[in-house]
Design a protein around this motif. Structure first.
Motif, short mmCIF file in Angstrom:
data_model
loop_
_atom_site.label_atom_id
_atom_site.label_comp_id
_atom_site.label_asym_id
_atom_site.label_seq_id
_atom_site.Cartn_x
_atom_site.Cartn_y
_atom_site.Cartn_z
N GLY A 181 0.84 -1.19 0.00
CA GLY A 181 0.00 0.00 0.00
C GLY A 181 0.88 1.24 0.00
O GLY A 181 2.08 1.16 0.26
N ALA A 182 0.29 2.39 -0.30
CA ALA A 182 1.03 3.64 -0.24
C ALA A 182 1.23 4.03 1.22
O ALA A 182 0.26 4.12 1.98
CB ALA A 182 0.28 4.74 -1.00
N VAL A 183 2.48 4.27 1.61
CA VAL A 183 2.81 4.45 3.03
C VAL A 183 3.47 5.81 3.25
O VAL A 183 4.36 6.23 2.50
CB VAL A 183 3.76 3.34 3.52
N ILE A 184 3.02 6.50 4.28
CA ILE A 184 3.68 7.68 4.81
C ILE A 184 3.96 7.40 6.29
O ILE A 184 3.06 7.00 7.02
CB ILE A 184 2.82 8.94 4.68
N ALA A 185 5.22 7.61 6.71
CA ALA A 185 5.57 7.25 8.08
C ALA A 185 6.65 8.17 8.61
O ALA A 185 7.41 8.78 7.84
CB ALA A 185 6.06 5.80 8.15
N SER A 186 6.69 8.30 9.93
CA SER A 186 7.79 9.02 10.56
C SER A 186 9.05 8.15 10.52
O SER A 186 8.96 6.92 10.40
CB SER A 186 7.44 9.36 12.02
N ARG A 239 -1.06 3.80 6.05
CA ARG A 239 -1.04 2.98 4.83
C ARG A 239 -2.39 3.14 4.14
O ARG A 239 -3.44 2.96 4.77
CB ARG A 239 -0.75 1.52 5.16
N THR A 240 -2.37 3.44 2.86
CA THR A 240 -3.59 3.65 2.09
C THR A 240 -3.71 2.61 1.00
O THR A 240 -2.77 2.41 0.22
CB THR A 240 -3.61 5.06 1.45
N LYS A 268 -13.51 0.98 -2.84
CA LYS A 268 -13.19 1.04 -1.41
C LYS A 268 -11.88 1.76 -1.16
O LYS A 268 -10.94 1.69 -1.96
CB LYS A 268 -13.08 -0.37 -0.81
N ILE A 269 -11.82 2.42 -0.01
CA ILE A 269 -10.58 2.98 0.53
C ILE A 269 -10.32 2.32 1.88
O ILE A 269 -11.22 2.24 2.72
CB ILE A 269 -10.66 4.50 0.69
N LEU A 270 -9.09 1.86 2.07
CA LEU A 270 -8.69 1.25 3.33
C LEU A 270 -7.54 2.07 3.92
O LEU A 270 -6.54 2.32 3.24
CB LEU A 270 -8.26 -0.20 3.15
N LEU A 271 -7.71 2.48 5.16
CA LEU A 271 -6.68 3.23 5.87
C LEU A 271 -6.26 2.42 7.09
O LEU A 271 -7.11 1.99 7.88
CB LEU A 271 -7.20 4.60 6.31
N SER A 272 -4.96 2.22 7.26
CA SER A 272 -4.48 1.45 8.40
C SER A 272 -3.09 1.94 8.77
O SER A 272 -2.44 2.65 8.01
CB SER A 272 -4.44 -0.05 8.07
N GLY A 273 -2.64 1.55 9.95
CA GLY A 273 -1.31 1.96 10.40
C GLY A 273 -1.22 1.95 11.90
O GLY A 273 -1.89 1.17 12.57
N ASN A 274 -0.38 2.85 12.42
CA ASN A 274 -0.21 2.94 13.87
C ASN A 274 0.02 4.38 14.27
O ASN A 274 0.42 5.24 13.46
CB ASN A 274 0.94 2.06 14.33
N VAL A 275 -0.27 4.67 15.54
CA VAL A 275 -0.09 6.01 16.10
C VAL A 275 0.65 5.90 17.42
O VAL A 275 0.57 4.88 18.11
CB VAL A 275 -1.45 6.72 16.33
N VAL A 276 1.40 6.95 17.75
CA VAL A 276 2.15 7.05 19.00
C VAL A 276 3.33 6.08 19.04
O VAL A 276 4.47 6.45 19.30
CB VAL A 276 1.26 6.87 20.24
N SER A 289 -7.51 0.62 11.97
CA SER A 289 -7.93 0.24 10.63
C SER A 289 -9.31 0.85 10.32
O SER A 289 -10.21 0.79 11.16
CB SER A 289 -8.01 -1.29 10.48
N LEU A 290 -9.42 1.44 9.15
CA LEU A 290 -10.70 1.97 8.66
C LEU A 290 -10.94 1.44 7.25
O LEU A 290 -10.03 1.43 6.42
CB LEU A 290 -10.67 3.50 8.60
N GLU A 291 -12.14 0.98 7.00
CA GLU A 291 -12.53 0.53 5.66
C GLU A 291 -13.79 1.28 5.26
O GLU A 291 -14.81 1.21 5.94
CB GLU A 291 -12.77 -0.98 5.63
N ILE A 292 -13.70 2.01 4.15
CA ILE A 292 -14.79 2.87 3.72
C ILE A 292 -15.25 2.45 2.33
O ILE A 292 -14.44 2.42 1.39
CB ILE A 292 -14.35 4.35 3.70
N GLU A 293 -16.52 2.10 2.20
CA GLU A 293 -17.11 1.75 0.91
C GLU A 293 -17.70 3.00 0.28
O GLU A 293 -18.67 3.57 0.79
CB GLU A 293 -18.19 0.68 1.10
N LEU A 294 -17.08 3.46 -0.81
CA LEU A 294 -17.54 4.67 -1.47
C LEU A 294 -18.75 4.42 -2.35
O LEU A 294 -19.65 5.25 -2.44
CB LEU A 294 -16.40 5.27 -2.32
N SER A 295 -18.75 3.29 -3.03
CA SER A 295 -19.84 2.98 -3.95
C SER A 295 -19.97 1.47 -4.03
O SER A 295 -19.06 0.79 -4.49
CB SER A 295 -19.57 3.56 -5.34
N GLY A 296 -21.07 0.95 -3.56
CA GLY A 296 -21.24 -0.49 -3.58
C GLY A 296 -22.69 -0.88 -3.61
O GLY A 296 -23.59 -0.05 -3.45
N ILE A 297 -22.95 -2.17 -3.79
CA ILE A 297 -24.30 -2.70 -3.84
C ILE A 297 -24.70 -3.10 -2.43
O ILE A 297 -24.03 -3.91 -1.79
CB ILE A 297 -24.37 -3.91 -4.78
#
Length: 461
Positions: A108-113, A121-122, A153-161, A168-176
């Motif tokens: 996935g596309a990752v941005i991290a410290s 992670r996207t 779908k867009i999936l966002l995951s990773g860690n904080v602190v 983890s977040l999973e968002i359905e933008l357009s689906g049946i």
């Protein structure tokens, strides 16, 4: 004698005087001819000089042109070097202000410290589908066909602190979404949980997540073998719920245990809707637990993210089983048991799942049983054929059984990230459940079933 000598001298002098160009009168050079010769010599030299000058001018012009191109190239190179230096200096400044950041692609596309304490992670995937559904004795249009955006779908995951705190977040933008037989929501915000990695293989989390029950449901849609999950899966899946979950990954054992709100029970005669972010619309389950165990016979856990097994993959086998139990005083007591087996070989795979449900409602009881068998084989490195059989004795849930055979093929353009799948499903009995996400319609009484043809392009990263 003296006169004779003088006479000879006089004769010689007379001859010399009378002979042009004689010894006493030698003719001088012609000055006009000498000048003309000199002028001709100078003109020839001038012509040679002009030719040489023209040659030198030509070479000089060529050198100047080449030098001009080189000068422009050098100038541009110097400007580019200066620009890059400025950009790098600005990036260093921003990185120092932000504490150091890295970016790239890692599943996935990752941005991290730099220290890894903060990570995003996207992932995104799209499933665009063409379908044709043909019913016999249809109450409406016997044959429908067209295109649909099955999922975006867009999936966002990773860690904080710190790396231990994950989300983890999973968002359905357009689906049946409409018409799922168990009332489960499939659009909007789906997964939304956060947790902590305890170490030694243990994790805990809380939020909205899939009930750890049916293996077919737990495998992400990106890694399914057919175009869509089976109808049996959508009839019996626990869908999503809200609650607390614990997970353990060992070398050979995987365990999931959850205390939650219960599964959607509208299929069995209850009125609880708990999937995803749907509100509790009626009496919730008083007590609900879900547990799943998996035993790895052979292979690696990563091999079981999906069903397929490409050519060259190592052999792997896994046995799984799960139980879900929930009770409610004024609603429904529900028990769901399942056992499944997955095997993967070099270019071939097999999967089987058995599901049993016991639902005790205030008015009636139901004990449906269901079976799913599925397998695939790679004919080439990029082409895979597959087949699936699904059956269910739905007991009192519907007057007819589920009996569907599906077969098709997938062309892998870039693994699961880009693939094209086409399959055909034949329902041999009347289908009493409308499952639009799988493109199956509810048949009318006495129907001979229906045929579903689907062709889907998937892009995922």
């Amino acid at each position: 004698m003296k006169s004779t000598w003088w006479t000879g001298v006089a004769a010689v002098a007379a001859v010399l005087i009378m002979t042009p160009g004689g010894l006493g009168d030698v003719a001088p050079e012609n000055p006009d001819g000498r000048l003309r010769a000199r002028v001709a010599e100078l003109e020839a030299k001038s012509a040679r000089d002009d030719s040489r000058i023209a040659e030198l001018e030509t070479r000089l012009s060529s050198l100047e042109d080449d030098g001009g191109e080189h000068w422009i190239t050098r100038q541009r190179a110097d400007e580019i070097r200066g620009l890059v230096a400025d950009v790098l200096a600005d990036a260093d400044t921003r990185s120092s202000l932000l504490g150091g950041m890295t970016a790239g692609y890692d599943d996935g596309a990752v941005i991290a410290s730099d220290d890894g304490n903060w990570l995003l992670r996207t992932n995104f995937y799209l499933q665009e589908r063409f379908l044709l559904n043909s019913q016999s004795n249809s109450p409406g249009d016997g044959t429908v066909m067209g295109f649909e955006n099955a999922r975006s779908k867009i999936l966002l995951s990773g860690n904080v602190v710190s790396p231990e705190w994950f989300y983890s977040l999973e968002i359905e933008l357009s689906g049946i979404n409409a018409g799922l037989p168990n009332g489960d929501s499939r659009t909007g915000l789906l997964d939304a949980f956060a947790g902590y990695d305890l170490g030694n293989g243990w994790k805990i989390a809380a939020g909205t997540f899939k009930i750890p029950l049916l293996r077919e449901e737990l495998i992400d849609t990106r890694f399914q073998q057919a175009v869509e999950r089976s109808v049996v899966n959508y009839v019996y899946t626990g869908g999503r719920t809200d609650g607390f979950i614990a997970e353990y990954y060992g070398e050979k054992i995987h365990f999931l245990g959850s205390f939650n709100n219960g599964m959607n029970d509208v299929l069995y005669g209850g009125t609880v809707v708990t999937g995803g972010t749907s509100p509790i619309s009626s009496t919730t389950a008083d007590f609900a637990i879900s547990s799943r165990f998996e035993w790895l016979f052979e292979g690696e856990w990563d091999q079981f993210r999906g069903f397929t097994s490409p050519q060259g993959a190592k052999r792997a086998m896994m046995l799984g089983g799960a139980i879900h139990l929930q009770t409610a005083d004024d609603n429904i007591d529900l028990l769901v048991l399942t056992v499944d087996f997955t095997a993967k070989f070099n270019g071939a795979n097999a999967f089987g799942s058995l599901i049993y449900t016991r639902a005790d409602t205030p008015g009636a009881d139901a004990s449906p049983l269901a079976l799913v068998l599925q397998g695939g084989y790679y004919f080439t490195e990029d082409w895979e054929g597959f087949a699936r059989f699904e059956w269910s004795d739905t007991d009192t849930l519907s007057p007819d059984d589920i009996l569907i055979l599906t077969a098709g093929a997938t062309y892998y353009l870039a693994g699961s990230q880009a693939k094209w799948t086409t399959d055909i499903g034949i329902g041999f009995d009347a289908e009493n459940f409308s499952v639009p996400i799988a493109d199956w319609r509810a048949d009318s009484a006495g129907s001979d079933g229906q045929v579903v043809i689907r062709s889907q392009l998937q892009l995922a990263f």
